[in-house]
Write an enzyme that holds these catalytic residues in place. Structure first.
Site, PDB file in Angstrom:
ATOM      1  N   GLY B  35      -1.767  13.804  -6.883  1.00 39.20           N
ATOM      2  CA  GLY B  35      -3.080  13.375  -6.030  1.00 39.20           C
ATOM      3  C   GLY B  35      -4.170  14.086  -7.058  1.00 39.20           C
ATOM      4  O   GLY B  35      -5.416  13.644  -6.477  1.00 39.20           O
ATOM      5  N   CYS B 246       6.342 -19.307   5.276  1.00 38.02           N
ATOM      6  CA  CYS B 246       7.321 -18.646   5.258  1.00 38.02           C
ATOM      7  C   CYS B 246       7.927 -18.139   6.598  1.00 38.02           C
ATOM      8  O   CYS B 246       9.084 -17.913   6.863  1.00 38.02           O
ATOM      9  CB  CYS B 246       7.745 -17.911   4.100  1.00 38.02           C
ATOM     10  SG  CYS B 246       7.113 -16.246   4.431  1.00 38.02           S
TER      11      CYS B 246
END
Lengths: 366, 293
Positions: B35, B246
């Site tokens: 980070g 889908c």
């Protein structure tokens, strides 16, 4: 029925074919050659070299041709090419005092040793369109060839320095002889002056000009005099480790500007003039003068001046925003698809509106 | 310029080896401090800043000839910039490319995390426009670096609180800030916050911001927490619909306007995920069965 938008590859190819065609323009008109651009659009070539940070007039001319005259695009082409070049070493500092000047003027003294040399300048031309230029192959009378004279031209600011009237530029300590390289290290703040100057010399001419202009109009006002402006050729020397001595590896044309600025003195310093410095590839005098003004404005801490909160005094603001390749890339990236982010914003706005609506209805019902 | 010309003129994957080493060092540092934004000497690339140069430089530094490379933008393989970046690496690195998430070893992405879970050994490379999560609260880089160093994140919590006070909820829908391994607040790049829970994954995640000269990383199985409050917990968000092609109900959807009478349909933003489902026989409300098509 929705058909997934395929065919991006084909569309890109076709767009690029069209671009090629558009670049060429009407085929009935003769094609521009790279040497023509280099010779006849020399100031555009100079700007591309300066902001592209690569001294090669032929490549810069090619880039201008490829970019259809869009100079920022041409600068981008040069920068992208420059990244791929291996770095053999660093040259020695060039001696601009020994420059063979085509132009050298001082606004602070009526005459100076070496003289005022106007050179090829737009100054004092009347900006009237010259329709004679429109007629091609017009024979112009060849100017009388004067003998090229390159007298000694000592630096104007040094006259002031002898009297101690101008702040002395301290040479870096030998340990710091090699300044950081903006193109090889990430910019970290606060930046030393060599880094600031590197950023300014490759910075966008328009941006640096506007920053300089803002200091003249009163945002961190510091009245500058052009102590000296010189344009000419200097030799570039490098130390070749295998040889053990310095040799000249080439020549570059540079524009150098030193401004003389007022300084009223501080608690520790007597009143004295101060300097701003600009040095740019090629004949690029507007840029060099602008650079000197912005350099001077950024030196406020060094001279113990007040932070007036002016944009040109803010190192982070100037250095992070002066690069037109960074700026144009980020600006134009908003043309890229953002529909995923936009979709989530859409959902959020709908949700907040729905909730507000429900709350209002409930209030009305109560 | 054709492929042979380019590949002959430039080093494998465009960057010279010195530059790759510099980038790899930054990547290793980033992985060691999850980070944390590592400054790196970003290079000018042959595509513009803001168009994925950070991601491209990371990909160039980590690709090896055996890799299978996938590029997505908005979740799709066929968006123009994804096409452009994929072609670039086909030219300068001659690596095999794929559209299948499952088969890729390196995936460069802009604005999405693939729906399918990444497995160990896969690398996800993010393109990052503004790496600094605190930037929209504090414009100065000098200040924000100080705030990270001192773990001074109060400003961010005040912002989130003000959102709730004003709108009744946290009004950030993408680039939603996270805290990594309990230390650094990080910008996950402009992915929709729907994707945030997937930041804890088995793959390696590398983030590159070219213009801003920053690299950061999340190693596999690292704790990544989306910032929130106990009484206002983090919420995922997507269109409350199913994919019309889908039928998927759990995937992130794009809204497509189909006519000028307000008609619209919803389709998976992850085109590979959608394709896989359709090939497996799933059909959405407006879809056509695969064998019939």
């Amino acid at each position: 029925m929705y058909v997934a938008v395929k065919g991006g590859e084909k569309a890109i190819d076709k767009a690029h074919e069209w671009l090629d065609e558009a670049r060429r323009g009407d085929p009935a008109v003769a094609e521009l050659s790279v040497p023509q651009i280099r010779e006849q659009l020399a100031l555009a070539v100079n700007r591309v070299m300066a902001e592209g940070s690569l001294y090669d007039p032929d490549l810069a001319a090619l880039a201008i041709k490829q970019a259809r005259g869009d100079l920022i695009e041409a600068i981008f082409l040069i920068r992208a090419y420059r990244t791929t070049l291996p770095r053999f070493g660093y040259s020695l500092p060039v001696d601009t005092g020994a420059m063979e000047c085509d132009r050298r003027i001082s606004a602070t003294f009526k005459d100076v040793p070496g003289g005022q040399v106007l050179g090829p300048t737009f100054d004092y031309t009347h900006r009237l369109l010259d329709f004679a230029l429109e007629a091609e192959r017009l024979e112009r009378p060849a100017p009388e060839a004067g003998a090229a004279v390159h007298p000694e031209m000592p630096r104007v600011t040094e006259f002031l320095n002898k009297e101690g009237l101008i702040q002395d530029e301290v040479a870096p300590a030998p340990a710091e002889d090699q300044p950081d390289d903006l193109t090889r290290q990430p910019l970290e703040l606060p930046a030393a002056r060599p880094l600031r100057l590197q950023a300014l010399t490759r910075g966008d001419e328009g941006f640096v000009l506007s920053m300089a202009y803002s200091t003249q109009r009163g945002y961190a006002k510091n009245h500058p005099f052009v102590g000296e402006l010189r344009i000419g050729t200097v030799g570039v020397e490098a130390e070749i480790p295998e040889l053990g001595f310095d040799i000249e590896i080439g020549e570059v044309v540079l524009t150098e500007c030193e401004t003389v600025n007022q300084f009223l003195g501080s608690k520790s310093e007597p009143p004295q003039f101060t300097r701003g410095y600009g040095l740019v590839f090629g004949q690029t005098e507007r840029k060099a003068i602008s650079m000197a003004l912005v350099d001077r404005a950024l030196r406020w801490k060094e001279f113990g001046e007040d932070d007036k909160g002016a944009p040109a005094q803010d190192e982070e603001f100037v250095l992070y925003h002066c690069d037109n390749i960074q700026a144009t890339g980020f600006l134009e990236h908003i043309k890229l698809p953002h529909y995923v982010d936009f979709q989530s914003e859409l959902e959020l706005v709908r949700k907040i509106r729905r909730e507000a609506d429900e709350a209002r209805h409930q209030e009305a019902a109560e | 310029m054709n492929a042979e010309q380019i590949s002959g003129e430039y080093n494998f994957a465009y960057l010279d080896e010195q530059t790759k080493r510099m980038i790899r060092r930054a990547l290793l540092k980033g992985l060691a401090i999850p980070g944390y934004q590592v400054p790196f000497a970003s290079r000018e690339m042959p595509m513009p800043y803001g168009w994925g140069t950070g991601g491209v430089q990371i990909s160039a530094a980590i690709l090896v000839p055996e890799d299978r490379f996938k590029v997505i933008d908005q979740g799709a393989d066929d968006t123009t910039n994804a096409v452009s970046i994929r072609r670039f690496f086909e030219k300068v690195a001659q690596v095999e490319t794929t559209e299948k998430t499952a088969e890729a070893t390196v995936i460069q992405t802009r604005h999405r995390i693939p729906e399918r879970d990444l497995h160990e050994g896969q690398v996800l490379v993010y393109q990052v426009p503004i790496p600094e999560p605190l930037r929209f609260l504090e414009p100065s880089e000098v200040e924000t670096r100080k705030m990270h160093a001192l773990e001074e994140y109060g400003l961010m919590h005040v912002k989130l609180y003000e959102d709730i006070a004003r709108h009744g909820e946290i009004a950030t829908s993408y680039a939603y800030p996270v805290k990594v391994e309990g230390r650094y607040v990080m910008d996950p790049s402009p992915i929709p916050k729907f994707d945030n829970p997937k930041l804890e994954m088995a793959g390696i995640q590398l983030f590159g911001a070219g213009r801003e000269q920053r690299i950061y990383a999340i190693p596999p199985h690292t704790q990544v927490v989306s910032l929130d409050f106990e009484d206002y917990p983090f919420q995922r968000m997507k269109a409350p619909k199913c994919c019309d092609l889908c039928g998927a109900g759990e995937s992130y959807l794009d809204e497509v306007i189909t006519d000028d009478a307000g008609g619209r349909m919803y389709v998976c933003s992850d085109t590979d995920f959608c394709r896989e489902r359709r090939e497996a026989g799933h059909v959405g409300a407006l879809g056509v069965a695969e064998d019939a098509a």
